[in-house]
Motif scaffolding. Structure first.
Motif, PDB file in Angstrom:
ATOM      1  N   ASP A 179       0.757  -1.461   0.344  1.00  0.00           N
ATOM      2  CA  ASP A 179      -0.197   0.191   0.144  1.00  0.00           C
ATOM      3  C   ASP A 179       0.763   1.155   0.315  1.00  0.00           C
ATOM      4  O   ASP A 179       0.741   1.822  -0.577  1.00  0.00           O
ATOM      5  CB  ASP A 179      -0.799  -0.327   0.946  1.00  0.00           C
ATOM      6  N   ALA A 183       0.919   4.172  -3.110  1.00  0.00           N
ATOM      7  CA  ALA A 183       0.326   4.801  -2.728  1.00  0.00           C
ATOM      8  C   ALA A 183       0.541   6.529  -4.264  1.00  0.00           C
ATOM      9  O   ALA A 183       0.315   7.641  -4.509  1.00  0.00           O
ATOM     10  CB  ALA A 183       0.988   5.850  -1.446  1.00  0.00           C
ATOM     11  N   GLY A 187      -4.968   6.011  -8.279  1.00  0.00           N
ATOM     12  CA  GLY A 187      -5.837   5.282  -6.425  1.00  0.00           C
ATOM     13  C   GLY A 187      -6.190   3.552  -8.023  1.00  0.00           C
ATOM     14  O   GLY A 187      -7.612   2.837  -7.267  1.00  0.00           O
ATOM     15  N   ARG A 190      -3.825  -1.966  -7.566  1.00  0.00           N
ATOM     16  CA  ARG A 190      -3.699  -2.077  -5.912  1.00  0.00           C
ATOM     17  C   ARG A 190      -3.099  -3.463  -5.428  1.00  0.00           C
ATOM     18  O   ARG A 190      -2.805  -4.173  -6.956  1.00  0.00           O
ATOM     19  CB  ARG A 190      -4.951  -1.813  -5.156  1.00  0.00           C
TER      20      ARG A 190
END
Length: 557
Positions: A179, A183, A187, A190
């Protein structure tokens, strides 16, 4: 959105001619890379790629203890090296690995405030409560394997020194580090651990199961619904039944996760359910054989003379289910069928190849979508084949602010190719394609790989699809006024302040489409009423559909 992967790390994407299909591309889709790139990735992930000891300069021998968790530095090194290699080769923008890795290990401080990691004078220094506990040489800026080893080493050192970290599982730590590093990306990129990745694959590709939705509660597993044609339906399981035992073992204390895991299994494997019916105390035993179950995404019904088809997502069965639904409705309704409503409101997207195939069911010719990214293999063009399952009957597509990604591909393809009319509010504006990559720990890394463009050429990212008939500028309570405005929409001087703006009205404001037709979640009560009016008034439908490409063309300027 993602594509089905096998046991090997792979990149399913089509690299053939523009008119062919991408067998498993994802609209947040997966991508198939060239054989040369796949081989390069495999070489970079050779076992034990870099020894951690190579980078360890000094570690304070005091206050260190054995790791009590199941953390394995060698396996972690392979995991993070795979992640860095994927990002370096696949991500839509070139990213500096050193910054990425440091962001990841910095995230350890969110688990223990006393851990600090900093780069200084060619070293990566690890401190705990202000004390230096170790350091590592800084690898080369593109040496993904070495950065993977350093990341694993920092975690190993922190685990041996921090009491707080001992309370976290290895997967908790992996997730926190990923994570932290992701970042820095967009967005939509993941990480998913092994359990979450398994659920993601089940949602996309299906699973071995019985075809029943269940809810675990005290006393057993309540059956919420049973899918027609499934093993559960054939065995006689019914909504409202209570499963009290599975293969002879009580189901009374199972959690929801445990209940699902017990009911799922290998395709063709057998299980026995002890079931208590809703209307009586007597139990019965049902014997079932698990089948391949793909979550349902298409729900179709006849609404007067209309065929209303709700599509909730795009998994590997969506296009086939839609084609079957259209055939069934056509057979039942015959000449009474005036047209199709494709309801994509609230649809978050899914597999790219399925979005292409869904649009292709109705579009006879022209481009459906194109994708473009940093890697040469990301430039793809998808073109319609000369058939139309709807037999040229009118089509209305409903969208709202929750319609995203694959749903936007379908709406834009139908709009730009003048195949139908789009009704509702501005869509979400997720115009990127993701690829899903299997990691050595059975988790998944989802990376943004390309941007997609509507047939007329505009990028959907942060813009979305603007409907031809906008319903979001008028309250739901004024439905009669909305319908009256639609009926009167053929007048020549439609003004921006009118209750029902159309594409032609919004073209001048194409640079800020949200101002012309603001997004609205959940759609509007007027949407289906507008669709019904359009599909039962062919003159009005032709008038509105003639303006369909206007907003897309204006968006290119």
């Amino acid at each position: 959105m993602a594509l089905r992967l096998g046991n090997q790390r792979s990149f399913p994407w089509h690299t053939g001619p523009a008119s062919a299909r991408a067998p498993h591309a994802a609209a947040s889709g997966r991508a198939r890379l060239s054989g040369r790139l796949r081989r390069g990735l495999r070489r970079s992930l050779h076992a034990g790629a870099v020894s951690l000891a190579l980078f360890l300069v000094a570690a304070a021998g005091t206050d260190q203890r054995a790791i009590g968790s199941d953390y394995n530095a060698y396996q972690a090194s392979r995991l993070f090296a795979a992640g860095y290699n994927d990002i370096a080769k696949i991500y839509i923008e070139d990213v500096a690995l050193p910054a990425l890795a440091l962001d990841g290990v910095h995230a350890l401080s969110s688990l223990d405030d006393d851990i600090r990691v900093a780069r200084t004078d060619g070293e990566i220094v690890v401190r705990l409560d202000g004390r230096r506990i170790g350091s590592y040489h800084v690898p080369g800026p593109r040496d993904a394997d070495a950065w993977g080893a350093v990341t694993a080493g920092v975690i190993d050192l922190a685990l041996r020194s921090s009491d707080a970290l001992a309370g976290y599982s290895t997967e908790d730590i992996y997730a926190r580090v990923f994570d932290g590093m992701l970042a820095r990306l967009d967005g939509y990129s993941r990480y998913a651990g092994a359990d979450a990745a398994r659920e993601n694959r089940a949602s996309r590709d299906g699973f071995g199961g019985i075809g029943a939705r269940v809810h675990a509660r005290d006393g057993g597993i309540a059956v919420v619904s049973v899918r027609a044609g499934s093993p559960a339906a054939h065995a006689g399981l019914m909504a409202g039944d209570m499963i009290v035992a599975i293969d002879g073992s009580s189901a009374a204390a199972l959690s929801q996760r445990e209940a699902i895991d017990r009911l799922r299994g290998h395709v063709d494997s057998r299980l026995a359910l002890t079931v208590r019916p809703q209307d009586g105390p007597t139990t019965r035993t049902l014997r079932l054989r698990r089948a391949h179950i793909v979550p349902k995404t298409v729900d179709a019904r006849a609404d007067g003379r209309l065929a209303v088809i709700e599509i909730s997502g795009f998994n590997q069965d969506t296009a086939h289910a839609l084609e079957q639904a259209v055939a069934d409705l056509d057979a039942r309704m015959g000449d009474r069928l005036a047209g199709y409503v494709l309801d994509l409101r609230g649809n978050p997207g899914g597999l790219l190849d399925q979005a292409v195939d869904v649009a292709d069911l109705f579009v006879r010719h022209g481009r459906i979508v194109s994708t473009h990214g940093r890697h040469a293999d990301s430039h793809q063009y998808f073109t319609a084949r000369p058939d139309d399952v709807g037999d040229d009957r009118p089509v209305v597509v409903l969208i709202d602010s929750g319609s995203a990604s694959a749903a936007e591909i379908v709406a834009a393809a139908i709009q730009d190719n003048r195949r139908g009319v789009v009704v509702g509010s501005l869509s979400y504006g997720k115009g990127t394609v993701q690829t899903v990559l299997r990691l050595p720990n059975r988790g998944e890394l989802t990376l943004t790989w390309a941007r997609f463009h509507a047939p007329s050429g505009y990028a959907l990212t942060d813009r979305g699809v603007t409907p031809d008939v906008c319903t979001s500028r008028h309250p739901d309570t004024a439905l009669n006024e909305v319908l009256a405005a639609l009926t009167d929409s053929r007048r020549a001087d439609t003004r921006a302040g009118d209750p029902l703006p159309r594409a032609g009205d919004l073209a001048a404001d194409a640079g800020a489409p949200a101002a012309g037709c603001p997004g609205r979640p959940g759609g509007s009560a007027a949407d289906l009423a507008v669709a019904r009016r359009l599909l039962t008034d062919r003159t009005l439908y032709r008038s509105v559909s003639a303006d369909a490409p206007a907003i897309a063309q204006a968006a290119q300027q």
